[in-house]
Design a protein around this motif. Structure first.
Motif, short mmCIF file in Angstrom:
data_model
loop_
_atom_site.label_atom_id
_atom_site.label_comp_id
_atom_site.label_asym_id
_atom_site.label_seq_id
_atom_site.Cartn_x
_atom_site.Cartn_y
_atom_site.Cartn_z
N HIS A 179 -44.15 4.61 34.85
CA HIS A 179 -43.88 3.90 36.11
C HIS A 179 -43.70 2.40 35.93
CE1 HIS A 179 -44.66 7.48 38.37
NE2 HIS A 179 -45.85 7.62 37.81
N ALA A 180 -44.40 1.84 34.98
CA ALA A 180 -44.35 0.39 34.82
C ALA A 180 -44.52 0.04 33.34
CB ALA A 180 -45.45 -0.26 35.64
N PRO A 181 -43.86 -1.03 32.89
CA PRO A 181 -43.89 -1.36 31.46
C PRO A 181 -45.23 -1.94 31.01
CG PRO A 181 -42.71 -3.05 32.68
CD PRO A 181 -43.06 -1.98 33.67
N ARG A 182 -45.43 -1.92 29.73
CA ARG A 182 -46.56 -2.55 29.07
C ARG A 182 -46.59 -4.03 29.48
NH1 ARG A 182 -49.12 -2.25 23.45
NH2 ARG A 182 -48.72 -0.03 23.55
N ASP A 183 -47.79 -4.56 29.74
CA ASP A 183 -47.88 -5.95 30.22
C ASP A 183 -47.89 -6.92 29.05
OD1 ASP A 183 -48.22 -8.24 31.66
OD2 ASP A 183 -50.22 -7.73 32.44
#
Ligand code: ATP
Ligand code: MG
Length: 595
Positions: A131-135
């Motif tokens: 859902h969301a990329p690595r920070d």
């Protein structure tokens, strides 16, 4: 550094960085009926995180009172409390990750502020998923502060993602700061995600940068926010070089008081340590709940029930420590004096806090011993089974005021379980019955003569029980007469009852009224009634069924009824006269009024 200094330093630091100082919101959420308590600093700020303009601007800081009942079973370990303070700072669409991480790092490590050794710190950032990329941005920012890569851990969504609060809304990755306690790694993969105790979480920076839509998509948010929360108690624990939050200056005076009242030493055994921590924690929480401007009082629903549970659990452990009745206000005094500067509401509500604690303790202490005996009986009756049935658990709740959680906990200590579903069924069944009763009484006309008689009748049982409590078993009913205005009770007793004794009896009855316990009825044969400890006139014939009326843990008496449904209906009990009736028999006349 003291806890007070830490609170002040945090606020001063963010003030210097352009943040407006706001006051802690109430522990009881003002605009959110879906949760019972404020559990984090961001909670009262949700509307502003959603885009509403905050009157104080886009940068805020505070110390927020928080309560987490979900952590109650962990209380007594080194790091969990039910009540704690969360130091927080927010950017509402103002600065983002870069400044937030730089600020956190500066506050933690600069000698002017906390001056923590960077070697003792560890960090976690979001590892990324479908859902969301690595920070990577947060990772690089920590690296730019000089943090070595092996001290930054990439963790999954369950550790490093916040929100949304509901099904949709703002959410995003967070980055957490930990103290490496120096303990050995528990395994090669040991990280801040495991609970071996090597890493202690002290601060969390949440970056709200996505909006989760109803379709389950994550789209970039227009107003990106920063929301941080630092646990005051955990951080001061580290700064004071202690291994538990209870060993800090926040708890020592409390524990000293508990030591003095119990005659036991903190640290004497593991059991004593845990019990003392629980008493200290729960009374501290109760003080903040009672001292809140939106105060709750102990009751059987919602916040009041949690408060009741906390106080009663403190009493149970206090009793285990050998603390005498009336200890809760004494411990509470220490809490109030400790926090009077930071939270002036505690001083303003001081009398209320002490009164309510005293009342709740009185209500519970009266039935606690008896209830514990009853609990043992229930356990004794369990032949091979390991589960306490719902009806027995309900009986402990209804008659002795044991919160179901307490029965579950007592059972667990004996390796047993409780049929909680069965308890809930019994509870609902009882509610239906008392509702039906209330409706019937309503049909009969409110406050009609029979109702008043029923109340005086219940008062007579309480008076009888109180007289036996203070004057002994010599007291037996010799006659009773009730008019719409008063009750008259004749009983065997060899001398005049003193004024002081009458005062005690009156107070005892009024306690039972204040406890607002239900009056329940059971039909059984005379032998069973006697065996159950019921008192009263045994006029029935052998084998005949009799009605036994039970008033909470206060009275059990054979009688034909009718009675009030709850002792609270009696409002206030007053003895008008005590005189001789005949040789060896005394007579009391008493009334019920509004107090
Ligand atoms: P943990 O996993 O250790 O219970 P958490 O993830 O629940 O912590 P957060 O919700 O991120 O904690 O809360 C922010 C900060 O508040 C934590 O870093 C910690 O310092 C503090 N905190 C959280 N729960 C408690 C508690 N029960 N008692 C004391 N401090 C707490
Ligand atoms: Mg937690």
């Amino acid at each position: 550094m003291t806890a007070k200094e830490l609170r002040e330093k945090f606020i001063q630091f963010f003030q210097e960085k352009g943040h407006a100082v706001i006051k802690s919101a109430s522990l009881i959420p003002e605009n959110d009926p879906t949760v019972l308590f404020t559990t984090a600093g961001m909670h009262p700020l949700v509307p502003y995180l959603m885009g509403e303009k905050h009157p104080m601007g886009t940068r805020l800081t505070d110390a927020q009172k928080c309560l987490r009942t979900g952590d109650i079973d962990e209380v007594g370990d080194d790091a969990h409390l039910t009540f704690f303070e969360m130091l927080g700072n927010w950017s509402l669409g103002d600065y983002f990750k870069k400044e937030a991480i730089a600020n956190s790092y500066e506050f933690l490590t600069s000698p002017k502020w906390l001056g923590l050794d960077p070697d003792r710190l560890a960090f976690s950032v979001f590892a990324g998923d479908e859902h969301a990329p690595r920070d990577m941005e947060s990772y690089e920012l920590w690296r730019s502060m000089g943090v070595p890569e092996e001290k930054i851990f990439f963790l999954p969504r369950e550790n490093n993602w916040w929100g949304p609060a509901g099904i949709t809304g703002p959410c995003g990755p967070d980055t957490e700061m930990f103290i490496d306690t120096g303990k050995e790694k528990c395994c090669p993969e040991c990280s801040p995600a495991c609970d071996c105790g090597k890493y202690l979480e002290i601060w969390n920076d949440v970056f709200m940068e996505y909006n989760k839509t109803a379709e389950g998509d994550y789209e970039p948010l227009e107003q990106k926010n920063v929301d941080t929360g630092m646990g005051l108690e955990r951080t001061i624990c580290i700064l004071q070089g202690k291994s538990s939050v209870y060993d800090t200056d926040l708890f020592l005076p409390l524990l000293e008081k508990i030591e003095a009242l119990s005659g036991k030493r903190y640290g004497e055994t593991e059991e004593i340590t845990r019990a003392m921590r629980i008493v200290a924690d729960h009374i501290r929480s109760a003080v903040f709940l009672l001292g809140d401007d939106r105060a709750v009082t102990p009751s059987n629903v919602d916040q009041g029930y949690v408060l009741r549970r906390l106080i009663r659990r403190a009493i149970r452990f206090g009793m285990q420590l050998g603390m005498a009745e009336g200890f809760t206000p004494e411990v509470a005094e220490v809490v109030v004096s400790q926090y009077q500067d930071a939270y002036d509401e505690l001083t303003r509500h001081r009398d209320f806090i002490m009164d309510e604690l005293k009342k709740e303790e009185g209500r519970f202490q009266r039935t606690l011993r008896q209830g514990l005996r009853e609990f043992e009986k229930v356990v004794g009756r369990l032949k091979d089974g390991k589960e306490i049935d719902g009806i027995s658990a309900f009986h402990l709740y209804d008659t002795f005021g044991f919160p179901i959680e307490m029965t579950v906990e007592l059972a667990k200590e004996k390796g047993l379980t409780v049929d909680v579903e069965g308890f809930e069924e019994a509870f609902k069944e009882h509610q239906k019955k008392s509702q039906a009763g209330a409706e019937q009484r309503f049909k009969g006309g409110l406050a009609d003569q029979t109702e008043e008689t029923a109340r005086l009748h219940t008062a007579t049982h309480l008076l009888h029980a109180a007289l036996r409590h203070y004057l002994g078993d010599e007291v037996a009913q010799k006659g009773s007469n009730i008019t719409a205005e008063r009750l008259r009770f004749d009983f065997s007793f060899g001398r005049k009852v003193t004024k002081e004794e009458l005062g005690q009896v009156e107070a005892w009855v009024n306690e039972a009224i204040a406890a607002d316990v239900p009056v329940t009825m059971e039909e059984m044969d005379l032998e069973a009634a006697k065996a159950s400890g019921a008192i009263g006139l045994f006029e029935s014939k052998y084998g005949e069924k009799v009605k036994v009326y039970t008033i909470g843990g206060y009275s059990k008496e054979i009688c034909g009824g009718p009675h009030a449904a709850h002792t609270g209906e009696l409002k206030h009990f007053k003895i008008k006269k005590e005189e001789s009736s005949s040789a060896g028999v005394r007579r009391i006349k008493a009334v019920l009024n509004d107090g």
